[in-house]
Motif scaffolding. Structure first.
Motif, short mmCIF file in Angstrom:
data_model
loop_
_atom_site.label_atom_id
_atom_site.label_comp_id
_atom_site.label_asym_id
_atom_site.label_seq_id
_atom_site.Cartn_x
_atom_site.Cartn_y
_atom_site.Cartn_z
N MET A 1 -31.11 101.00 75.42
CA MET A 1 -29.55 100.40 75.66
C MET A 1 -28.87 100.14 74.86
O MET A 1 -28.91 99.22 73.94
CB MET A 1 -29.26 99.72 76.87
CG MET A 1 -30.18 99.97 77.98
SD MET A 1 -28.93 99.45 79.49
CE MET A 1 -28.33 101.49 80.27
N VAL A 2 -27.08 100.18 74.96
CA VAL A 2 -26.96 99.85 73.49
C VAL A 2 -26.51 98.84 74.69
O VAL A 2 -26.14 97.58 74.99
CB VAL A 2 -25.71 100.45 73.54
CG1 VAL A 2 -24.67 99.57 72.80
CG2 VAL A 2 -25.90 102.26 73.65
N GLU A 3 -26.22 97.45 72.77
CA GLU A 3 -25.63 96.01 73.74
C GLU A 3 -24.45 96.38 73.10
O GLU A 3 -23.78 96.37 72.48
CB GLU A 3 -26.35 95.01 72.02
CG GLU A 3 -27.84 95.00 72.02
CD GLU A 3 -27.83 94.53 71.35
OE1 GLU A 3 -27.53 93.82 70.24
OE2 GLU A 3 -29.01 93.45 71.36
N LEU A 4 -23.67 95.66 73.71
CA LEU A 4 -21.82 94.29 73.95
C LEU A 4 -21.98 93.19 73.69
O LEU A 4 -22.71 92.65 74.46
CB LEU A 4 -21.84 95.08 75.48
CG LEU A 4 -20.22 94.20 75.55
CD1 LEU A 4 -19.45 95.98 74.86
CD2 LEU A 4 -20.12 95.27 77.59
N ARG A 5 -21.40 92.81 72.71
CA ARG A 5 -21.25 91.40 72.80
C ARG A 5 -19.99 91.01 72.87
O ARG A 5 -18.50 91.51 73.01
CB ARG A 5 -21.19 91.32 70.95
CG ARG A 5 -22.08 91.66 70.69
CD ARG A 5 -22.28 90.99 69.23
NE ARG A 5 -23.73 91.49 68.63
CZ ARG A 5 -24.46 90.40 68.12
NH1 ARG A 5 -23.97 89.34 68.95
NH2 ARG A 5 -25.91 91.02 67.99
N MET A 21 -24.70 91.23 76.03
CA MET A 21 -25.20 92.39 77.01
C MET A 21 -25.79 93.43 77.36
O MET A 21 -25.07 93.96 76.24
CB MET A 21 -24.47 91.93 78.42
CG MET A 21 -23.62 90.87 78.56
SD MET A 21 -22.11 91.47 79.50
CE MET A 21 -21.95 91.35 81.18
N THR A 22 -26.87 93.78 78.04
CA THR A 22 -27.40 95.49 77.96
C THR A 22 -26.68 96.30 78.78
O THR A 22 -26.35 97.05 78.32
CB THR A 22 -28.61 95.01 78.09
OG1 THR A 22 -28.95 94.64 79.31
CG2 THR A 22 -29.77 94.47 77.23
N ASP A 23 -25.48 96.09 79.82
CA ASP A 23 -25.47 96.52 80.24
C ASP A 23 -24.03 96.64 79.87
O ASP A 23 -22.87 95.44 80.16
CB ASP A 23 -24.91 96.44 82.49
CG ASP A 23 -26.69 96.46 82.28
OD1 ASP A 23 -27.32 97.50 81.57
OD2 ASP A 23 -27.43 96.10 83.43
N ASN A 24 -22.93 98.08 80.16
CA ASN A 24 -21.73 97.60 80.36
C ASN A 24 -20.69 97.59 81.06
O ASN A 24 -20.51 98.74 81.59
CB ASN A 24 -21.11 99.07 79.07
CG ASN A 24 -19.05 98.83 78.94
OD1 ASN A 24 -18.77 97.87 79.07
ND2 ASN A 24 -19.21 99.57 77.45
N GLY A 37 -15.44 86.61 86.79
CA GLY A 37 -16.18 86.52 86.16
C GLY A 37 -17.95 86.25 86.83
O GLY A 37 -18.55 86.71 86.06
N ASN A 38 -17.73 86.90 87.77
CA ASN A 38 -19.47 86.84 88.45
C ASN A 38 -19.90 88.68 88.05
O ASN A 38 -21.01 88.41 88.29
CB ASN A 38 -18.92 87.60 90.15
CG ASN A 38 -18.18 86.11 91.05
OD1 ASN A 38 -18.26 85.01 90.51
ND2 ASN A 38 -18.07 86.25 92.24
N LEU A 39 -19.23 88.96 87.25
CA LEU A 39 -19.67 89.99 86.25
C LEU A 39 -20.38 89.82 85.08
O LEU A 39 -21.56 90.71 85.07
CB LEU A 39 -18.55 91.72 86.65
CG LEU A 39 -18.32 92.28 87.69
CD1 LEU A 39 -17.03 92.53 86.79
CD2 LEU A 39 -18.42 92.85 88.27
N ILE A 40 -19.84 88.87 84.93
CA ILE A 40 -21.62 88.24 83.84
C ILE A 40 -21.43 87.28 84.20
O ILE A 40 -21.99 86.74 82.79
CB ILE A 40 -19.93 87.92 81.86
CG1 ILE A 40 -19.61 87.48 82.17
CG2 ILE A 40 -19.55 89.67 82.00
CD1 ILE A 40 -18.41 86.41 80.96
N ALA A 113 -18.40 98.68 70.70
CA ALA A 113 -19.82 97.13 70.52
C ALA A 113 -18.95 95.81 71.34
O ALA A 113 -20.13 95.20 71.17
CB ALA A 113 -20.03 97.33 69.15
N GLN A 114 -17.76 95.25 71.07
CA GLN A 114 -17.12 94.27 71.31
C GLN A 114 -16.55 94.22 72.44
O GLN A 114 -15.68 94.73 72.21
CB GLN A 114 -16.65 93.43 70.17
CG GLN A 114 -16.90 91.83 70.49
CD GLN A 114 -15.95 91.70 69.06
OE1 GLN A 114 -15.95 92.24 67.83
NE2 GLN A 114 -15.28 90.33 69.15
#
Length: 147
Positions: A1-5, A21-24, A37-40, A113-114
């Motif tokens: 998985m791609v990391e998302l900062r 985060m590992t999920d986009n 904010g519940n998503l993160i 990526a960010q």
């Protein structure tokens, strides 16, 4: 998985916080959209997507539709800072007023990526309590590591 900062900026305090985060979860969302904010994992908070960049560092632009890379002619703003060009003659002053630069579109994709977020609505718990401050190493420990 791609990391998302994810970089969260709090305009009330002027501080910023980072989360990996590992999920986009921001997939197919555009700059300027509100995010719950519940998503993160931050209950009660509401955020606004203010920017981002891809893995190569190309910034996202609000005017560019889609999620691909484009090379528009930019003036002084996101993705380009107009600077004075040095010349051999002091009497001549040249400025880069506009330049063609590569930027990414306004939609978050798998290549992003960010993502930069700004707090719109605060939750019950302070961000300082959620994101603990990292302790800095003492100067002596840094000197030992460098040796």
């Amino acid at each position: 998985m791609v990391e998302l900062r994810v970089t969260i900026s709090d305009p009330k305090t002027g501080k910023s916080y980072n989360k990996v985060m590992t999920d986009n979860i921001f997939l197919n969302r555009k700059l300027g959209e509100s995010v719950n904010g519940n998503l993160i994992g931050l209950d009660g908070y509401e955020f606004k997507i203010t920017g981002g960049s891809d893995s190569a560092g190309f910034p996202m632009r609000k005017e560019i539709q889609g999620f691909g890379r484009k090379k528009p002619l930019l003036s002084d703003s996101t993705g380009f800072n107009a600077k004075k060009k040095r010349t051999k003659h002091k009497a001549q002053h040249h400025y880069y007023l506009a330049k063609r630069k590569t930027v990414r579109g306004n939609t978050v994709s798998d290549a992003t990526a960010q993502v930069n977020l700004s707090v719109v609505k605060h939750g019950g718990q302070a961000l300082d309590a959620i994101f603990p401050k990292k302790e800095e190493k003492p100067a002596e420990a840094k000197a030992e590591v460098a040796s």
